[in-house]
Design an enzyme around this catalytic site. Structure first.
Site, short mmCIF file in Angstrom:
data_model
loop_
_atom_site.label_atom_id
_atom_site.label_comp_id
_atom_site.label_asym_id
_atom_site.label_seq_id
_atom_site.Cartn_x
_atom_site.Cartn_y
_atom_site.Cartn_z
N GLY A 83 0.87 -1.18 0.00
CA GLY A 83 0.00 0.00 0.00
C GLY A 83 0.90 1.21 0.00
O GLY A 83 1.85 1.26 -0.78
N SER B 125 5.95 -5.32 -1.19
CA SER B 125 5.95 -3.91 -1.62
C SER B 125 6.24 -2.97 -0.42
O SER B 125 7.35 -2.98 0.09
CB SER B 125 4.63 -3.60 -2.31
OG SER B 125 4.65 -2.33 -2.92
N ALA B 126 5.28 -2.18 0.06
CA ALA B 126 5.51 -1.33 1.23
C ALA B 126 5.96 -2.17 2.43
O ALA B 126 6.81 -1.74 3.22
CB ALA B 126 4.24 -0.56 1.58
N HIS C 6 8.92 -3.14 -6.98
CA HIS C 6 8.31 -2.80 -8.28
C HIS C 6 9.39 -2.25 -9.22
O HIS C 6 9.13 -1.34 -10.01
CB HIS C 6 7.23 -1.72 -8.15
CG HIS C 6 6.07 -2.07 -7.27
ND1 HIS C 6 4.97 -2.75 -7.72
CD2 HIS C 6 5.83 -1.80 -5.96
CE1 HIS C 6 4.09 -2.88 -6.72
NE2 HIS C 6 4.60 -2.32 -5.65
N GLU D 86 8.99 -6.88 -10.35
CA GLU D 86 7.72 -7.52 -10.01
C GLU D 86 7.80 -9.00 -10.37
O GLU D 86 8.21 -9.35 -11.47
CB GLU D 86 6.56 -6.84 -10.73
CG GLU D 86 6.31 -5.44 -10.20
CD GLU D 86 5.08 -4.77 -10.82
OE1 GLU D 86 4.53 -5.32 -11.79
OE2 GLU D 86 4.69 -3.70 -10.32
#
Lengths: 245, 245
Positions: free
Chosen positions: A92, A125-126, A162, A197
């Site tokens: 997020g 990700s985050a 990413h 990714e």
């Protein structure tokens, strides 16, 4: 040194051509089984809808044989982390996630338990950004102001999730590579690992391996070009940066 | 309220098909001549090579009839700002720029002099971000930690420079629009103006106009879709958000 660390840091939950987390299924199942985990505590703080986000992850992971509960549904969060065997920190906004983890006093307890080897850390990700040295190489927009950019520090370097470097002939904003080199030029000696990714970093004690389908790219201050790293490459040399842990 | 503000906030210095600052030449010349400016103080703090960056801007702007000096070449920076009639704050990394402006105690003096109408402010990219309410909607990587994200506040809203929203079918990171809406959802009531490359915001007292060749896009908390704004549109209604200034 912390020989016990068990972690899996995903570039993202989504990967083109795969359903959510599908590309990482085998690795997630392996690390949980190896550590005798049957229940995963999900940390949804990088997004707004905690219940909805937890339900989405539960729907994917429970069929794999692991129970999933949202950390936000407990009253004493620190206690819940203290008795968990594994956490999954979802993606997020990295600034929102780090700020919330500090506000809820969760950084230190997660750091301590991962370093002593009693808590498996899975991040995406985050959730990967906050697991590293700092969030200085996130791609996210700084929509809130965290008390520091220093993060949990499971690894002593930075990750750029990413990772992609498309050069546009018409758009004049900085490229991803330029941004990362600017970071390295600002007196930072530790490297930056760009995870494409579909790629992830597996941490098993002192052994670091690039897993998944897409590979990674390593930026170092002394190199002019990033080093391309194929899947299944051992990158344990990155722990040589580890002076404090 | 500050009826005197004179500012020009550029999305970027570069625009596809134009040489550096060429698309903005007429507007830059107009605002400087109108305010009887013959010398522009350039602030190069968003990049590393202060001398090189200043030389590059000097080479472009001096042939237009205005002397250019780099702020870094003076010993007393606050005094130099206090006797300047116009500044140009160049692009680069927004976090580096804001942190440096705070470290050198330049935020307040620039804010005061622009608000009283005695200093013309020209900014580009990062130089535009720091001129707004806060840097929360920069696209830059947070390579350093500034003491706050609050900025100079020439306008009471945020700007997203280099605005573009390309949706990739294969890359799964958030789109620009998603990022900006996430910001608005995090309790922010003031709007976000997305300035396309080749576009700029002209501030003449209470009159705000989109200038340049590319137009802009306005994100508001209550709207589901951004409002498309053509060049030469009056957007003075954005000052209605201005409660503090």
């Amino acid at each position: 040194m912390a020989p016990q660390r068990q972690a899996l840091l995903l570039s993202s939950s989504n990967c083109h051509g795969y359903s959510i987390l599908e590309f990482a299924k085998q690795e997630i199942c392996n690390i949980l089984k190896k550590n005798n985990v049957t229940e995963l505590v999900f940390i949804p703080f990088a997004q707004k809808d905690y219940d909805g986000y937890t339900a989405k992850i539960k729907e994917v992971i429970e069929p794999w044989g692991f129970a999933v509960t949202g950390l936000h549904s407990y009253t004493n969060l620190i206690e819940r982390i203290n008795c968990a065997k594994a956490i999954f920190v979802g993606g997020g906004n990295t600034f929102v996630l780090l700020k919330t983890l500090y506000e809820k006093n969760l950084i230190q307890v997660i750091r301590d338990r991962v370093h002593e080897g009693s808590l498996v850390y899975i991040g995406s990700s985050a959730g990967t950004n906050v697991a590293t040295k700092s969030i200085n190489t996130t791609n996210d927009m700084p929509i809130v102001y965290p008390p520091t950019f220093e993060a949990i520090g499971i690894v002593p370097f930075n990750i750029n999730p990413h990772y992609i470097d498309v050069i546009s002939e018409t758009h004049k904003g900085e490229t991803r590579d330029q941004r990362i080199y600017e970071y390295l030029e600002t007196a930072h000696c530790s490297p930056v690992l760009g995870l494409k990714e579909g790629s992830m970093l597996h941490i098993d004690g002192h052994k670091l391996t690039i897993k998944g389908i897409a590979g990674a790219v390593l930026f170092q201050k002394t190199d002019k070009k990033p080093l391309v790293i194929d899947p299944d490459t051992d990158v344990s040399f990155l722990f040589q940066q580890d002076k404090e842990l």
